[in-house]
Scaffold this active site. Structure first.
Site, PDB file in Angstrom:
ATOM      1  N   ARG A  45       2.013   8.556-109.853  1.00  0.00           N
ATOM      2  CA  ARG A  45       2.945   7.894-110.773  1.00  0.00           C
ATOM      3  C   ARG A  45       4.348   8.475-110.686  1.00  0.00           C
ATOM      4  NH1 ARG A  45       1.501   4.214-114.285  1.00  0.00           N
ATOM      5  NH2 ARG A  45      -0.689   3.715-114.346  1.00  0.00           N
ATOM      6  N   ARG A  49       8.327   5.435-114.956  1.00  0.00           N
ATOM      7  CA  ARG A  49       9.175   5.455-116.150  1.00  0.00           C
ATOM      8  C   ARG A  49       9.828   6.780-116.485  1.00  0.00           C
ATOM      9  NH1 ARG A  49       4.578   2.834-119.793  1.00  0.00           N
ATOM     10  NH2 ARG A  49       3.395   3.985-118.233  1.00  0.00           N
ATOM     11  N   ARG A  58      14.687  -1.192-115.122  1.00  0.00           N
ATOM     12  CA  ARG A  58      13.835  -1.947-116.058  1.00  0.00           C
ATOM     13  C   ARG A  58      14.627  -2.622-117.169  1.00  0.00           C
ATOM     14  NH1 ARG A  58      10.555  -3.804-117.942  1.00  0.00           N
ATOM     15  NH2 ARG A  58       8.865  -2.659-118.897  1.00  0.00           N
ATOM     16  N   ASP A  94       1.058  -2.038-108.540  1.00  0.00           N
ATOM     17  CA  ASP A  94       0.108  -1.683-109.587  1.00  0.00           C
ATOM     18  C   ASP A  94      -1.295  -2.083-109.148  1.00  0.00           C
ATOM     19  OD1 ASP A  94       0.250  -0.653-112.543  1.00  0.00           O
ATOM     20  OD2 ASP A  94      -1.341  -2.144-112.465  1.00  0.00           O
ATOM     21  N   TYR A 169     -10.551  -3.304-116.538  1.00  0.00           N
ATOM     22  CA  TYR A 169      -9.438  -4.066-117.135  1.00  0.00           C
ATOM     23  C   TYR A 169      -9.803  -5.545-117.262  1.00  0.00           C
ATOM     24  CZ  TYR A 169      -6.296  -0.085-116.965  1.00  0.00           C
ATOM     25  OH  TYR A 169      -5.713   1.136-117.185  1.00  0.00           O
TER      26      TYR A 169
HETATM   27  O1  1CP Z   1       2.220   6.176-108.513  1.00  0.00           O
HETATM   28  C1  1CP Z   1       3.295   5.552-108.422  1.00  0.00           C
HETATM   29  O2  1CP Z   1       4.377   6.037-108.737  1.00  0.00           O
HETATM   30  C2  1CP Z   1       3.282   4.175-107.805  1.00  0.00           C
HETATM   31  C3  1CP Z   1       3.156   3.093-108.694  1.00  0.00           C
HETATM   32  C4  1CP Z   1       1.935   2.870-109.570  1.00  0.00           C
HETATM   33  C5  1CP Z   1       0.578   3.185-109.373  1.00  0.00           C
HETATM   34  C6  1CP Z   1      -0.056   3.972-108.250  1.00  0.00           C
HETATM   35  C7  1CP Z   1       2.021   2.154-110.770  1.00  0.00           C
HETATM   36  C8  1CP Z   1       3.273   1.674-111.353  1.00  0.00           C
HETATM   37  N1  1CP Z   1       0.763   1.964-111.255  1.00  0.00           N
HETATM   38  C9  1CP Z   1      -0.140   2.602-110.437  1.00  0.00           C
HETATM   39  C10 1CP Z   1      -1.593   2.653-110.542  1.00  0.00           C
HETATM   40  C11 1CP Z   1      -2.235   2.296-111.824  1.00  0.00           C
HETATM   41  N2  1CP Z   1      -1.908   1.292-112.711  1.00  0.00           N
HETATM   42  C12 1CP Z   1      -3.409   2.921-112.301  1.00  0.00           C
HETATM   43  C13 1CP Z   1      -4.135   4.006-111.564  1.00  0.00           C
HETATM   44  C14 1CP Z   1      -3.510   5.319-111.756  1.00  0.00           C
HETATM   45  C15 1CP Z   1      -3.597   5.888-113.151  1.00  0.00           C
HETATM   46  O3  1CP Z   1      -4.729   6.022-113.652  1.00  0.00           O
HETATM   47  O4  1CP Z   1      -2.564   6.240-113.689  1.00  0.00           O
HETATM   48  C16 1CP Z   1      -3.772   2.316-113.512  1.00  0.00           C
HETATM   49  C17 1CP Z   1      -4.957   2.653-114.394  1.00  0.00           C
HETATM   50  C18 1CP Z   1      -2.816   1.282-113.769  1.00  0.00           C
HETATM   51  C19 1CP Z   1      -2.810   0.345-114.908  1.00  0.00           C
HETATM   52  C20 1CP Z   1      -1.513   0.370-115.646  1.00  0.00           C
HETATM   53  N3  1CP Z   1      -0.331  -0.094-115.141  1.00  0.00           N
HETATM   54  C21 1CP Z   1      -1.260   0.873-116.921  1.00  0.00           C
HETATM   55  C22 1CP Z   1      -2.311   1.428-117.867  1.00  0.00           C
HETATM   56  C23 1CP Z   1      -2.590   2.871-117.601  1.00  0.00           C
HETATM   57  C24 1CP Z   1      -1.460   3.743-117.987  1.00  0.00           C
HETATM   58  O5  1CP Z   1      -1.014   4.548-117.162  1.00  0.00           O
HETATM   59  O6  1CP Z   1      -1.028   3.670-119.154  1.00  0.00           O
HETATM   60  C25 1CP Z   1       0.099   0.712-117.176  1.00  0.00           C
HETATM   61  C26 1CP Z   1       0.866   1.089-118.426  1.00  0.00           C
HETATM   62  C27 1CP Z   1       0.674   0.112-116.035  1.00  0.00           C
HETATM   63  C28 1CP Z   1       2.095  -0.267-115.846  1.00  0.00           C
HETATM   64  C29 1CP Z   1       2.802   0.461-114.785  1.00  0.00           C
HETATM   65  N4  1CP Z   1       2.354   0.667-113.498  1.00  0.00           N
HETATM   66  C30 1CP Z   1       3.312   1.321-112.771  1.00  0.00           C
HETATM   67  C31 1CP Z   1       4.434   1.547-113.639  1.00  0.00           C
HETATM   68  C32 1CP Z   1       5.714   2.212-113.234  1.00  0.00           C
HETATM   69  C33 1CP Z   1       4.107   1.022-114.891  1.00  0.00           C
HETATM   70  C34 1CP Z   1       4.994   0.991-116.120  1.00  0.00           C
HETATM   71  C35 1CP Z   1       5.580  -0.328-116.247  1.00  0.00           C
HETATM   72  C36 1CP Z   1       6.858  -0.339-117.050  1.00  0.00           C
HETATM   73  O7  1CP Z   1       7.928  -0.094-116.475  1.00  0.00           O
HETATM   74  O8  1CP Z   1       6.788  -0.608-118.246  1.00  0.00           O
END
Ligand code: 1CP
Length: 360
Positions: A45, A49, A58, A94, A169
């Site tokens: 991640r 953000r 964003r 994502d 999900y």
């Molecule tokens: O890792 C990185 O920087 C690359 C981008 C990336 C990855 C690998 C994003 C961007 N999401 C993910 C994977 C992802 N998404 C996972 C697996 C990794 C983990 O467990 O953290 C999961 C469960 C998700 C589902 C998801 N997407 C959520 C729920 C889980 C959580 O972390 O709260 C959420 C909030 C997102 C949105 C998201 N995905 C990525 C970003 C930058 C964001 C935020 C979106 C925003 O700007 O509001």
């Protein structure tokens, strides 16, 4: 180590994906347990953000608009490389782009997270899901990878979610606290649940192969919710499908299997022979090395909350892990899960610099 190599002496399995002559291949060396200098560092991640530059983008675009735009995919992927000089890029996307392609209606709400508008509630919902005959609905990812190619001086990690986590999900409809619905499927309709997992796995194979064709250098599968599973459930509903995906990849490029729960399931993940196992923060990595020998690399595993600690404490913990893993040719330093959105850039920089300051 910024190595300069011709394609002749580049690691065989990734040769065709490396197009730059000046390329930091530390991650790829570690994934082959051949790294003789300080460990590579990148953070799950990292492209998100916590970065002010990401939040500024964003203001202008929704998250999904960013995920669909190849130029923005490239730009956001590179933000943490520019900010911290980490040793790998992870594709900005994502895990939920697959459910989106399966047309279950994916939205992201600020402060809530992902919402599935039409969650799976019965067998008919599963039967209706399309098979991945063509991936045109995910073409933006391919284009994003292509946009990145000429701008990369570190390996690019592509990814997808593990079928179990993606199914969570699709069934729960959002980030769940108790996973009651998915457990209900496991105990009452296991065959139906298997049909869903198999469909997601087939999509994942097609999707990862598309990322390989477009030029990623390594892959990671995220099984973020595997920690909710019993040992037997993990074998049946997660590991089987991870194995199936590994077998379906068209090219032998290094793949990291990360799961929350890997402190327990690590040896099982290793048994299906990925290039690396990504560890959560509960275990001692050095002890995991006793049960997961070379040639499997180990990635992890700092507590994500460490990034809220005072900077000297961050340095102390990073150094303790580096000391413990000193000399391990297949160690990749990372967190045990993703960066929280509200940590400071200074904290992340301190972590990365502590690794980069090491010899080698
Ligand atoms: O890792 C990185 O920087 C690359 C981008 C990336 C990855 C690998 C994003 C961007 N999401 C993910 C994977 C992802 N998404 C996972 C697996 C990794 C983990 O467990 O953290 C999961 C469960 C998700 C589902 C998801 N997407 C959520 C729920 C889980 C959580 O972390 O709260 C959420 C909030 C997102 C949105 C998201 N995905 C990525 C970003 C930058 C964001 C935020 C979106 C925003 O700007 O509001």
């Amino acid at each position: 180590m910024n190595v300069f190599y011709s394609q002749k002496n580049a690691p065989n399995s990734v040769v065709s994906n490396i197009i730059s002559s000046s390329f930091n291949d530390r991650l790829l060396q570690a994934l082959q347990c051949r790294n003789n200098s300080r460990p590579p560092v990148w953070l799950m991640r990292q492209a998100g953000r916590h970065l002010a530059s990401y939040r500024a983008l964003r203001e202008k675009y929704s998250f999904l608009d960013m995920c669909h735009n190849p130029e923005l995919i490239a730009e956001v992927t590179l933000l943490p490389i520019e900010a911290y000089q980490v040793d790998a890029a992870i594709l900005f996307s994502d895990i939920l782009v697959i459910p989106e392609a399966l047309k279950v209606g994916v939205r992201f709400e600020d402060k809530v997270g992902p919402i599935i508008e039409k969650p799976i509630t019965n067998l008919h919902d599963i039967e209706k899901l399309a098979m991945p005959e063509d991936l045109t609905s995910l073409e933006f990812v391919k284009e994003g990878i292509r946009c990145l190619q000429p701008r990369l001086n570190v390996p690019l990690i592509g990814f997808c979610g593990a079928p179990f986590t993606v199914a969570s999900y699709m069934i729960e409809g959002k980030t769940s606290r108790d996973f009651k619905k998915i457990k209900h499927w496991m105990y009452h309709e296991p065959q139906g649940f298997h049909t869903l997992l198999r469909k997601i796995a087939d999509w994942s194979i097609a999707y990862l192969n598309m990322q390989i064709d477009a030029g990623v250098h390594a892959l990671q599968i995220f099984d973020s919710w595997a920690n909710t599973l019993s040992y037997r459930q993990f074998q049946e509903f997660s590991l089987n499908y991870l194995k199936y995906i590994l077998k379906g990849l068209k090219k032998d490029i290094p793949l990291i299997l990360f799961c929350r729960g890997s402190s327990v399931f690590g040896p099982d993940l290793a048994s299906i022979k990925p290039a690396a196992v990504g560890l959560d923060w509960n275990c001692r990595v050095k002890r995991m090395r006793d049960v997961i020998p070379y040639p499997i690399a180990l990635q992890g595993n700092l507590d994500p909350d460490l990034l809220y600690a005072p900077l000297p404490k961050i340095r102390e913990e990073v150094n303790a892990l580096l000391d413990e893993m000193e000399g391990d040719r297949g160690f990749i330093l990372n967190l045990g899960h993703g960066i929280f959105p509200d940590v400071s850039e200074e904290a992340v920089r301190t972590l990365v610099e502590t690794v980069r300051e090491r010899r080698g």
